[in-house]
Structures are given as structure tokens and as C-alpha cells.
Design a protein around this motif. Structure first.
Motif, PDB file in Angstrom:
ATOM      1  N   GLY A   1      89.115  12.932  51.531  1.00 63.42           N
ATOM      2  CA  GLY A   1      88.094  13.805  50.968  1.00 63.42           C
ATOM      3  C   GLY A   1      88.139  13.859  49.458  1.00 63.42           C
ATOM      4  N   LYS A   2      87.009  14.262  48.890  1.00 62.36           N
ATOM      5  CA  LYS A   2      86.842  14.237  47.444  1.00 62.36           C
ATOM      6  C   LYS A   2      87.756  15.223  46.735  1.00 62.36           C
ATOM      7  CE  LYS A   2      83.213  14.181  43.925  1.00 62.36           C
ATOM      8  NZ  LYS A   2      81.768  14.348  43.671  1.00 62.36           N
ATOM      9  N   LYS A   3      87.938  16.399  47.306  1.00 64.58           N
ATOM     10  CA  LYS A   3      88.788  17.388  46.645  1.00 64.58           C
ATOM     11  C   LYS A   3      90.229  16.910  46.537  1.00 64.58           C
ATOM     12  CE  LYS A   3      86.143  21.509  48.003  1.00 64.58           C
ATOM     13  NZ  LYS A   3      85.302  20.977  49.083  1.00 64.58           N
ATOM     14  N   ARG A   4      90.757  16.365  47.630  1.00 65.74           N
ATOM     15  CA  ARG A   4      92.108  15.808  47.593  1.00 65.74           C
ATOM     16  C   ARG A   4      92.205  14.683  46.569  1.00 65.74           C
ATOM     17  NH1 ARG A   4      96.447  18.486  50.064  1.00 65.74           N
ATOM     18  NH2 ARG A   4      95.790  19.313  52.095  1.00 65.74           N
ATOM     19  N   ALA A   5      91.169  13.857  46.512  1.00 65.94           N
ATOM     20  CA  ALA A   5      91.173  12.738  45.566  1.00 65.94           C
ATOM     21  C   ALA A   5      91.198  13.239  44.128  1.00 65.94           C
ATOM     22  CB  ALA A   5      89.946  11.856  45.811  1.00 65.94           C
ATOM     23  N   LEU A   6      90.383  14.221  43.819  1.00 64.12           N
ATOM     24  CA  LEU A   6      90.334  14.738  42.454  1.00 64.12           C
ATOM     25  C   LEU A   6      91.642  15.441  42.078  1.00 64.12           C
ATOM     26  CD1 LEU A   6      86.667  16.104  42.328  1.00 64.12           C
ATOM     27  CD2 LEU A   6      87.559  13.974  41.359  1.00 64.12           C
ATOM     28  N   GLU A   7      92.250  16.140  43.015  1.00 67.65           N
ATOM     29  CA  GLU A   7      93.534  16.772  42.734  1.00 67.65           C
ATOM     30  C   GLU A   7      94.612  15.726  42.458  1.00 67.65           C
ATOM     31  OE1 GLU A   7      93.743  21.136  44.736  1.00 67.65           O
ATOM     32  OE2 GLU A   7      94.088  19.459  46.096  1.00 67.65           O
ATOM     33  N   LEU A   8      94.612  14.648  43.217  1.00 65.61           N
ATOM     34  CA  LEU A   8      95.571  13.575  42.994  1.00 65.61           C
ATOM     35  C   LEU A   8      95.375  12.968  41.612  1.00 65.61           C
ATOM     36  CD1 LEU A   8      97.826  11.785  44.233  1.00 65.61           C
ATOM     37  CD2 LEU A   8      96.011  10.234  45.003  1.00 65.61           C
ATOM     38  N   GLY A   9      94.120  12.754  41.230  1.00 63.96           N
ATOM     39  CA  GLY A   9      93.844  12.196  39.912  1.00 63.96           C
ATOM     40  C   GLY A   9      94.247  13.129  38.792  1.00 63.96           C
TER      41      GLY A   9
ATOM     42  N   ALA B   1      92.811  27.939  37.849  1.00 66.65           N
ATOM     43  CA  ALA B   1      91.989  28.215  39.031  1.00 66.65           C
ATOM     44  C   ALA B   1      92.654  27.742  40.317  1.00 66.65           C
ATOM     45  CB  ALA B   1      90.620  27.553  38.878  1.00 66.65           C
ATOM     46  N   GLY B   2      93.763  27.023  40.184  1.00 66.27           N
ATOM     47  CA  GLY B   2      94.448  26.527  41.378  1.00 66.27           C
ATOM     48  C   GLY B   2      93.803  25.308  41.992  1.00 66.27           C
ATOM     49  N   GLY B   3      92.992  24.592  41.205  1.00 65.63           N
ATOM     50  CA  GLY B   3      92.320  23.420  41.758  1.00 65.63           C
ATOM     51  C   GLY B   3      91.476  23.789  42.958  1.00 65.63           C
ATOM     52  N   TYR B   4      91.675  23.058  44.061  1.00 64.30           N
ATOM     53  CA  TYR B   4      90.904  23.320  45.292  1.00 64.30           C
ATOM     54  C   TYR B   4      91.795  23.886  46.394  1.00 64.30           C
ATOM     55  CZ  TYR B   4      87.788  20.199  42.778  1.00 64.30           C
ATOM     56  OH  TYR B   4      87.008  19.620  41.816  1.00 64.30           O
ATOM     57  N   ALA B   5      92.862  24.572  45.986  1.00 61.86           N
ATOM     58  CA  ALA B   5      93.884  24.988  46.950  1.00 61.86           C
ATOM     59  C   ALA B   5      93.326  25.811  48.109  1.00 61.86           C
ATOM     60  CB  ALA B   5      94.976  25.779  46.234  1.00 61.86           C
ATOM     61  N   ASP B   6      92.324  26.633  47.862  1.00 65.02           N
ATOM     62  CA  ASP B   6      91.833  27.521  48.926  1.00 65.02           C
ATOM     63  C   ASP B   6      90.555  27.045  49.592  1.00 65.02           C
ATOM     64  OD1 ASP B   6      90.343  27.865  46.685  1.00 65.02           O
ATOM     65  OD2 ASP B   6      90.332  30.059  46.723  1.00 65.02           O
ATOM     66  N   ASN B   7      90.076  25.840  49.262  1.00 68.55           N
ATOM     67  CA  ASN B   7      88.871  25.349  49.950  1.00 68.55           C
ATOM     68  C   ASN B   7      88.935  23.845  50.213  1.00 68.55           C
ATOM     69  OD1 ASN B   7      87.906  24.171  47.340  1.00 68.55           O
ATOM     70  ND2 ASN B   7      87.613  26.329  46.823  1.00 68.55           N
ATOM     71  N   ARG B   8      90.127  23.309  50.366  1.00 67.33           N
ATOM     72  CA  ARG B   8      90.242  21.879  50.673  1.00 67.33           C
ATOM     73  C   ARG B   8      89.640  21.543  52.029  1.00 67.33           C
ATOM     74  NH1 ARG B   8      96.095  22.496  49.098  1.00 67.33           N
ATOM     75  NH2 ARG B   8      96.200  22.048  46.859  1.00 67.33           N
TER      76      ARG B   8
ATOM     77  N   ALA C   1      82.700  28.181  40.401  1.00 67.42           N
ATOM     78  CA  ALA C   1      82.750  29.598  40.770  1.00 67.42           C
ATOM     79  C   ALA C   1      84.127  30.186  40.502  1.00 67.42           C
ATOM     80  CB  ALA C   1      82.364  29.770  42.238  1.00 67.42           C
ATOM     81  N   LYS C   2      85.179  29.426  40.843  1.00 68.04           N
ATOM     82  CA  LYS C   2      86.535  29.917  40.626  1.00 68.04           C
ATOM     83  C   LYS C   2      86.847  30.043  39.132  1.00 68.04           C
ATOM     84  CE  LYS C   2      89.864  28.206  43.125  1.00 68.04           C
ATOM     85  NZ  LYS C   2      90.723  27.207  43.787  1.00 68.04           N
ATOM     86  N   ILE C   3      86.430  29.056  38.351  1.00 65.84           N
ATOM     87  CA  ILE C   3      86.674  29.117  36.911  1.00 65.84           C
ATOM     88  C   ILE C   3      85.889  30.267  36.293  1.00 65.84           C
ATOM     89  CG2 ILE C   3      86.297  27.903  34.728  1.00 65.84           C
ATOM     90  CD1 ILE C   3      86.974  25.306  36.135  1.00 65.84           C
TER      91      ILE C   3
END
Length: 378
Positions: free
Chosen positions: A112-120, A213-220, A232-234
């Protein structure tokens, strides 16, 4: 008869509300200053993150556009994160000649895109992070414009215009008009704090804001929505604001959906994302008015049973209010982004738009799973 008149009056009130809302949006848009990139004295470090899955047909053009940015190569890193592609996407990235290009691969069990962006994001220490899509070709001043916007306006994040490209037919013009109008709505919503919209194809933010903002920790768990969830989080958690970069110079082109089936799947995915994202009162109000007005138009013939041919008057007024407001909005957007040719399909596009808002809006309330790039996701 009385019930029919009350229902007709309620429908007209919706139409008037919609008309006034769009007029307000247009006024707010005109008050926003245009931001154009200018030469910089210093160039802070930037990393552009591109999440890619099965993008062999597009990734070379995307990397070519990023390699031609008007930004020092020493300060610009490009990271492509391959999301388990089954085509030659990864191999094409590895073969592309750029000194600061890195290919990462999502490990097994992550997708998924969120995991990919967090890895990057975890693989770089750049001051600023930017995202675009693998099928986009950002213009040469895109990186510079976004960085200048962030710094000069003291922003936590900046989202920019995204415009559609495609063959000049009704399907393309309908999609392109819808996207152009969305850019105006995005800008006004962020500027006034009324609603939160954005587009991951042109998004920039401070690394510190992303980490806070914790990246996408709560909506992966939600496959889509990397843009709106993060904005929205930021917006909620930062002292610095989030704004839209109002500039035609940095508009990022991306292909329109190639057929109606792909378009509806895409917009259902977007609608599902919006339904899952935290909604402000302004978002709920605006979407609710547009949704109910579209259904009022579609169901207005039922008024014939109560008020006879008077339903034609109600229908005519509803169409006049909606189409009049939409034409002014889209004309404003098309003039700014130099897309006036799209307006030749306004009448047909408006008819399609009524059904699109009604049925996609309804489907997004109930559909939680959909197909995307060969996966069943939610």
C-alpha cells in the motif's frame, strides 16, 4: 398538494444554498494571492517520494520530469518505493541514470501507498518531503515552487494544483473540468479552514511536521487517503498552517482515467477515502448540499404526482441554480489554468456531473472494498 409544495420549496432552498456556497467559493478564490516561483538564495534538502505499483508504462516519464527540476541535484533526492510490482517498474527505476535516485522495495507482508511513503521517509533526512504519483510529470519549477511556498509562508505543508491530460473527447473534458473545479475548492477550503482537501500528486511538507503527526500510524489500514489523512492530521496538530499553492506554473499533469469503468472505480476509491477521513462540519455541509441537490434534481419528476406540471418549474429552477453556479466556478478555474477549451463540453458534463455526484456519493457510503491495481483493498 401541500406536501408537494413543501418538498418543492425544500428542494429550491437546497439549490439556493448551493448557488450561494459556490459564489462564496469564487470570491474567496479571487482573494487568494497567486504564488509564482522566483530564484532562491539557498536550496534546502528535498526528497521526492514516489510510491509505485505496476507503473512500467509511466515511471520513465515521471523520473525524466523529476530529473529536469530547476533545483540543484545535490539538494534533491528521489526515492521510488516499489509496492510489489509484477511488471518491470523496479528494473526501469534501477536503470534510470540519476545520481540521487534510490529504489526501495516494500518488504513481504507490507503493501500500500502509506506503507511505501513511510518507508521512503524513513530512508532520508531531508528537510522537506514531497510526493507525486508515478504517472505524473511535474513541471520544472515544481520542487522550487513548493519549497518557496513552504518557507515564505511559514507552512507545515503545501498542496498544489493537479490537472488532467488526455485525448480531447467528452470523457476527458468531463474529468478535467471536475478536477479543475476541485483545485479551486481545495484552495478555498484550506485557506478558510472550512474543509480539508488535497492531492498526493502534488504535496510537500516539512519532515518535522510529518514526524510530529506520526505519519500514517493510525490509518494504515485504509488503502487510500494518504493525502487527506495526512493533511488533516498536520492541520490539527501543528502550529504552522497548511495551504494551497495557487500557481498555474507548477500544476502537475496526470492522465485522466482511460475509460468510464476506470473513472468510476477511481472516483469510488476517492469517495470511500473521503467517507473514511475525519470530516469537519464544513466538509459535511458542502458534500451534503451537493449530494442532496443532485438527488433532488434526479427525483424531481416524482413531484408530478403531487403538484402536476408545476414540477417542471422546480426542475428548471434547480438546474438553473446548479448549472449557473457550476459554470461560474469552472470558468474561473479554466481561465486560471488556461483550460478554457474544456468549457465547450460544459452542458453535457453538467448532466453527467449530477448523476456522478448522486450515485458515487451514495455508493461511497456503503462500499468498503474495491479493486485497485490488481488488489482487493478497503
Amino acid at each position: 398538494m401541500t406536501a408537494g409544495l413543501i418538498i418543492g420549496a425544500a428542494c429550491l432552498l437546497l439549490g439556493i444554498t448551493y448557488f450561494l456556497m459556490i459564489q462564496w467559493v469564487i470570491r474567496q478564490w479571487h482573494e487568494l494571492p497567486v504564488f509564482e516561483p522566483t530564484p532562491m538564495e539557498a536550496y534546502p534538502s528535498v526528497t521526492v517520494l514516489v510510491a509505485a505499483r505496476n507503473e512500467a508504462a509511466n515511471i520513465h516519464q515521471c523520473l525524466q520530469a523529476l530529473s529536469q527540476q530547476n533545483y540543484p541535484k545535490a539538494s534533491l533526492q528521489i526515492i521510488v518505493i516499489d509496492d510489489h510490482s509484477t511488471d518491470a517498474t523496479a528494473e526501469m527505476v534501477e536503470a534510470f541514470p540519476h545520481p540521487n535516485l534510490t529504489l526501495l522495495r516494500l518488504p513481504a507482508g507490507q503493501y500500500g501507498k502509506k506503507r511505501a511513503l513511510e518507508l521512503g521517509a524513513a530512508a532520508t533526512q531531508s528537510t522537506y518531503l514531497m510526493t507525486t504519483d508515478a504517472d505524473c510529470q511535474p513541471p520544472p519549477l515544481w520542487v522550487q515552487g513548493q519549497v518557496q511556498h513552504l518557507e515564505s509562508r511559514q507552512l507545515a505543508a503545501s498542496t498544489g494544483p493537479v490537472l488532467l491530460t488526455g485525448a480531447d473527447n467528452l470523457r476527458y473534458r468531463f474529468q478535467a473540468l471536475d478536477m479543475a473545479g476541485m483545485m479551486v475548492l481545495t484552495a478555498v477550503g484550506l485557506h478558510t479552514g472550512t474543509w480539508v482537501l488535497g492531492n498526493g500528486a502534488s504535496l510537500a511538507y516539512r519532515r518535522a511536521a510529518f514526524e510530529a503527526a506520526g505519519g500514517y500510524a493510525d490509518n494504515r489500514g485504509t488503502a487510500s487517503g494518504d493525502d487527506i489523512f495526512l493533511i488533516a492530521k498536520i492541520t490539527r496538530g501543528q502550529g504552522l498552517p497548511v495551504r494551497f499553492l495557487k500557481s498555474a506554473t507548477v500544476a502537475v499533469p496526470t492522465p485522466a482515467a482511460p475509460d468510464w469503468s476506470a473513472f468510476f472505480r477511481q472516483r469510488l476509491r476517492w469517495g470511500t477515502k473521503n467517507a473514511a477521513a475525519p470530516a469537519s462540519a464544513g466538509t459535511t455541509f458542502a458534500l451534503g448540499v451537493a449530494f442532496l441537490l443532485s438527488w433532488s434534481i434526479l427525483l424531481s419528476p416524482l413531484l408530478f404526482l403531487a403538484v402536476g406540471h408545476f414540477w417542471l418549474v422546480v426542475l428548471g429552477l434547480l438546474l438553473l441554480l446548479k448549472s449557473g453556479a457550476d459554470y461560474r466556478l469552472l470558468k474561473t478555474a479554466c481561465q486560471f489554468f488556461h483550460q478554457e477549451h474544456l468549457l465547450k463540453s460544459f452542458a453535457r458534463s453538467e448532466a453527467l456531473h449530477i448523476g456522478y455526484i448522486a450515485f458515487i456519493g451514495l455508493a461511497s457510503l456503503f462500499v468498503r472494498k474495491y479493486q485497485w491495481k490488481g488488489r482487493s483493498v478497503h
